[in-house]
Scaffold this motif. Structure first.
Motif, mmCIF file in Angstrom:
data_model
loop_
_atom_site.group_PDB
_atom_site.id
_atom_site.type_symbol
_atom_site.label_atom_id
_atom_site.label_comp_id
_atom_site.label_asym_id
_atom_site.label_seq_id
_atom_site.Cartn_x
_atom_site.Cartn_y
_atom_site.Cartn_z
ATOM 1 N N GLY A 82 0.815 -1.201 0.000
ATOM 2 C CA GLY A 82 0.000 0.000 0.000
ATOM 3 C C GLY A 82 0.855 1.260 0.000
ATOM 4 N N ALA A 83 2.112 1.127 -0.379
ATOM 5 C CA ALA A 83 3.030 2.268 -0.458
ATOM 6 C C ALA A 83 2.607 3.177 -1.601
ATOM 7 N N HIS A 92 12.522 9.487 -8.282
ATOM 8 C CA HIS A 92 11.309 8.820 -7.807
ATOM 9 C C HIS A 92 11.677 7.806 -6.736
ATOM 10 N N TRP A 93 10.907 7.810 -5.655
ATOM 11 C CA TRP A 93 11.086 6.869 -4.563
ATOM 12 C C TRP A 93 9.740 6.239 -4.225
ATOM 13 N N VAL A 94 9.818 5.132 -3.528
ATOM 14 C CA VAL A 94 8.630 4.498 -2.975
ATOM 15 C C VAL A 94 8.626 4.796 -1.482
ATOM 16 N N ARG A 95 7.506 5.299 -0.995
ATOM 17 C CA ARG A 95 7.348 5.554 0.443
ATOM 18 C C ARG A 95 6.368 4.526 0.992
ATOM 19 N N THR A 96 6.874 3.664 1.869
ATOM 20 C CA THR A 96 6.031 2.638 2.474
ATOM 21 C C THR A 96 5.208 3.261 3.600
ATOM 22 N N ARG A 100 9.203 4.911 5.533
ATOM 23 C CA ARG A 100 10.530 4.712 4.947
ATOM 24 C C ARG A 100 10.482 4.976 3.446
ATOM 25 N N LEU A 101 11.599 5.505 2.929
ATOM 26 C CA LEU A 101 11.742 5.758 1.496
ATOM 27 C C LEU A 101 12.683 4.724 0.892
ATOM 28 N N TRP A 102 12.303 4.230 -0.286
ATOM 29 C CA TRP A 102 13.078 3.208 -0.999
ATOM 30 C C TRP A 102 13.330 3.708 -2.405
ATOM 31 N N ASP A 103 14.472 3.333 -2.974
ATOM 32 C CA ASP A 103 14.836 3.770 -4.322
ATOM 33 C C ASP A 103 15.072 2.554 -5.218
ATOM 34 N N ARG A 123 12.121 -7.472 -0.214
ATOM 35 C CA ARG A 123 11.987 -8.188 1.056
ATOM 36 C C ARG A 123 12.104 -7.222 2.229
ATOM 37 N N ASP A 124 13.109 -6.354 2.171
ATOM 38 C CA ASP A 124 13.310 -5.386 3.253
ATOM 39 C C ASP A 124 12.150 -4.392 3.336
ATOM 40 N N ALA A 125 11.685 -3.927 2.188
ATOM 41 C CA ALA A 125 10.608 -2.922 2.158
ATOM 42 C C ALA A 125 9.269 -3.496 2.603
ATOM 43 N N THR A 126 9.063 -4.784 2.362
ATOM 44 C CA THR A 126 7.794 -5.402 2.705
ATOM 45 C C THR A 126 7.839 -6.141 4.034
ATOM 46 N N ASP A 127 8.971 -6.089 4.707
ATOM 47 C CA ASP A 127 9.098 -6.756 5.994
ATOM 48 C C ASP A 127 7.992 -6.299 6.937
ATOM 49 N N GLY A 128 7.193 -7.240 7.354
ATOM 50 C CA GLY A 128 6.091 -6.914 8.250
ATOM 51 C C GLY A 128 4.812 -6.528 7.534
ATOM 52 N N ALA A 129 4.865 -6.457 6.206
ATOM 53 C CA ALA A 129 3.645 -6.105 5.454
ATOM 54 C C ALA A 129 2.704 -7.298 5.427
ATOM 55 N N ARG A 130 1.435 -6.990 5.359
ATOM 56 C CA ARG A 130 0.438 -8.064 5.256
ATOM 57 C C ARG A 130 0.513 -8.687 3.877
#
Length: 131
Positions: A82-83, A92-96, A100-103, A123-130
């Motif tokens: 849902g980022a 451009h970045w993804v904000r979870t 947190r910001l991811w590139d 994996r790191d960005a979705t850690d803990g995501a449903r």
């Protein structure tokens, strides 16, 4: 990384969503690689980038493909968590949802340089995501 010119979805998403869709089409047509926006598909993307690197392709020749594959990884993260896309200064970045910001676009470049993994970034960005 906050600026007064910062954009959020949908404005910031327009370009990376298009880049990701173009990468999916290019991989399907040119490499016969099906990308379905799943976390598992990032294994194939990492292997594809590694293969391109091993072939010795110059960066300038694959820059657009790498941008598209990075955007694709960003879309995988977005669909999983849902980022949203954020943009400033042409980057451009993804904000979870946790802030947190991811590139992922830069991570694709790092993969090409032999020092990155879109699968591990996801994996790191979705850690803990449903799921």
């Amino acid at each position: 990384m906050t600026t007064t010119q910062q954009e959020t979805r949908p404005q910031a998403a327009a370009k990376p969503v298009r880049w990701a869709a173009d990468a999916v089409a290019t991989m399907r047509e040119g490499a016969r690689l099906r990308l379905d926006y799943s976390v598992q598909s990032l294994w194939r993307v990492d292997r594809m980038i590694e293969s391109i690197r091993r072939e010795g392709a110059p960066y300038a020749a694959v820059e657009t493909v790498l941008r598209g594959l990075g955007a694709y990884a960003g879309e995988v993260i977005i669909r999983r968590t849902g980022a949203e896309w954020w943009a400033a200064g042409g980057d451009h970045w993804v904000r979870t949802p946790d802030g947190r910001l991811w590139d992922p676009i830069d991570e694709a470049r790092r993969c090409f340089a032999g020092d990155g993994s879109l699968r591990l970034l996801c994996r790191d960005a979705t850690d803990g995501a449903r799921p």
